[in-house]
Design an enzyme around this catalytic site. Sequence first.
Site, PDB file in Angstrom:
ATOM      1  N   GLY A  39       3.986   5.672  -4.634  1.00 50.43           N
ATOM      2  CA  GLY A  39       5.105   6.126  -5.461  1.00 50.43           C
ATOM      3  C   GLY A  39       6.392   6.002  -4.663  1.00 50.43           C
ATOM      4  O   GLY A  39       6.366   5.732  -3.450  1.00 50.43           O
ATOM      5  N   LEU A  40       7.498   6.213  -5.336  1.00 47.51           N
ATOM      6  CA  LEU A  40       8.811   6.086  -4.698  1.00 47.51           C
ATOM      7  C   LEU A  40       9.005   7.082  -3.560  1.00 47.51           C
ATOM      8  O   LEU A  40       8.283   8.093  -3.495  1.00 47.51           O
ATOM      9  CB  LEU A  40       9.905   6.330  -5.750  1.00 47.51           C
ATOM     10  N   LYS A  45       4.466  12.207  -2.668  1.00 48.50           N
ATOM     11  CA  LYS A  45       3.204  11.728  -2.059  1.00 48.50           C
ATOM     12  C   LYS A  45       2.758  12.615  -0.898  1.00 48.50           C
ATOM     13  O   LYS A  45       1.641  13.125  -0.886  1.00 48.50           O
ATOM     14  CB  LYS A  45       3.363  10.282  -1.528  1.00 48.50           C
ATOM     15  N   SER A  46       3.641  12.768   0.072  1.00 51.17           N
ATOM     16  CA  SER A  46       3.287  13.542   1.274  1.00 51.17           C
ATOM     17  C   SER A  46       3.062  15.003   0.931  1.00 51.17           C
ATOM     18  O   SER A  46       2.130  15.632   1.455  1.00 51.17           O
ATOM     19  CB  SER A  46       4.396  13.448   2.324  1.00 51.17           C
ATOM     20  N   SER A 113       4.066   1.913  -0.454  1.00 48.40           N
ATOM     21  CA  SER A 113       3.214   0.754  -0.809  1.00 48.40           C
ATOM     22  C   SER A 113       3.649   0.163  -2.148  1.00 48.40           C
ATOM     23  O   SER A 113       2.906   0.240  -3.132  1.00 48.40           O
ATOM     24  CB  SER A 113       1.728   1.131  -0.783  1.00 48.40           C
TER      25      SER A 113
HETATM   26  S1  ADX Z   1       6.390   1.136   2.600  1.00 47.54           S
HETATM   27  O1  ADX Z   1       7.220   0.585   1.521  1.00 47.54           O
HETATM   28  O2  ADX Z   1       6.280   0.222   3.740  1.00 47.54           O
HETATM   29  O3  ADX Z   1       5.084   1.609   2.119  1.00 47.54           O
HETATM   30  P1  ADX Z   1       6.660   3.661   3.972  1.00 47.54           P
HETATM   31  O4  ADX Z   1       5.918   4.590   3.099  1.00 47.54           O
HETATM   32  O5  ADX Z   1       5.982   3.172   5.220  1.00 47.54           O
HETATM   33  O6  ADX Z   1       7.207   2.418   3.091  1.00 47.54           O
HETATM   34  O7  ADX Z   1       8.024   4.351   4.443  1.00 47.54           O
HETATM   35  C1  ADX Z   1       8.869   4.887   3.476  1.00 47.54           C
HETATM   36  C2  ADX Z   1       9.795   5.950   4.050  1.00 47.54           C
HETATM   37  O8  ADX Z   1      10.708   5.344   4.948  1.00 47.54           O
HETATM   38  C3  ADX Z   1      10.635   6.570   2.954  1.00 47.54           C
HETATM   39  O9  ADX Z   1      10.047   7.752   2.445  1.00 47.54           O
HETATM   40  C4  ADX Z   1      11.948   6.858   3.630  1.00 47.54           C
HETATM   41  O10 ADX Z   1      11.912   8.137   4.245  1.00 47.54           O
HETATM   42  C5  ADX Z   1      12.023   5.830   4.719  1.00 47.54           C
HETATM   43  N1  ADX Z   1      12.860   4.634   4.444  1.00 47.54           N
HETATM   44  C6  ADX Z   1      13.800   4.155   5.291  1.00 47.54           C
HETATM   45  N2  ADX Z   1      14.335   3.019   4.828  1.00 47.54           N
HETATM   46  C7  ADX Z   1      13.709   2.741   3.646  1.00 47.54           C
HETATM   47  C8  ADX Z   1      13.833   1.685   2.691  1.00 47.54           C
HETATM   48  N3  ADX Z   1      14.679   0.674   2.863  1.00 47.54           N
HETATM   49  N4  ADX Z   1      13.051   1.720   1.590  1.00 47.54           N
HETATM   50  C9  ADX Z   1      12.186   2.736   1.401  1.00 47.54           C
HETATM   51  N5  ADX Z   1      12.023   3.767   2.268  1.00 47.54           N
HETATM   52  C10 ADX Z   1      12.776   3.782   3.402  1.00 47.54           C
END
Ligand code: ADX
Length: 205
Positions: A39-40, A45-46, A113
């Site tokens: 999810g966004l 999620k956490s 993801s």
């Molecule tokens: S994922 O897209 O690669 O799955 P992941 O879950 O590891 O992302 O990390 C997301 C977290 O990184 C977000 O909750 C936010 O706190 C931080 N973040 C920093 N930059 C970004 C970005 N450009 N897009 C999304 N999340 C970001």
Amino acid sequence: MTKEAAPVSKNIVWHHGKLTDDQREVKLGQKGVVIWFTGLSGSGKSTVAREVELALVENGKNAFVLDGDNIRHGLNNNLGFSPEDRKENIRRIAEVAKLFSQSNVIALTAFISPYKADRDTVRALLPAGQFIEVFCDASVEACEARDAKGLYKKARAGQIPEFTGISAPYEAPEKPELVLETGGKESVEQSTMKVLKLLQEKGIV
Ligand code: ADX
């Protein structure tokens, strides 16, 4: 796994342990599984994963949260947010979650993801039934209104490139095992109970 994931090392031989999966399950008294929250950013999620982890551990089960922000401080501290880096982020976490699951831990992963193909790769990596996709269904508007980390404000101001939901895509799951209405329709407690109920129904706890 995809072809590109074939090991570059040669002369490596798979080594088997002395326990079968069934023996391990009986001795440890629990099955491993991967509960994959997607999810966004800010969709909960956490938060829900931590509540489920707490409830399971209090009930004597070994459960552990792998969280995007945390993992990016260590194992994945060399990855950014390009599509390639997100794919590698998920690939590594999938392998780690699989190891947790093989050791009969209930792994709860909390990563945006955003790409369906990457999540489907994780599903294919795990034995049937051991990947439970949980969609934290909260809109950009709901997450932005909350903006607990202040990141949406920064992203709108152009200070965070490729921010999911603003300037990078999020592909919602089509057939997740569970949908949580984390955008405001249900409480954290209700979402947590839904996950625990599903685990019971599936005979995992
Ligand atoms: S994922 O897209 O690669 O799955 P992941 O879950 O590891 O992302 O990390 C997301 C977290 O990184 C977000 O909750 C936010 O706190 C931080 N973040 C920093 N930059 C970004 C970005 N450009 N897009 C999304 N999340 C970001």
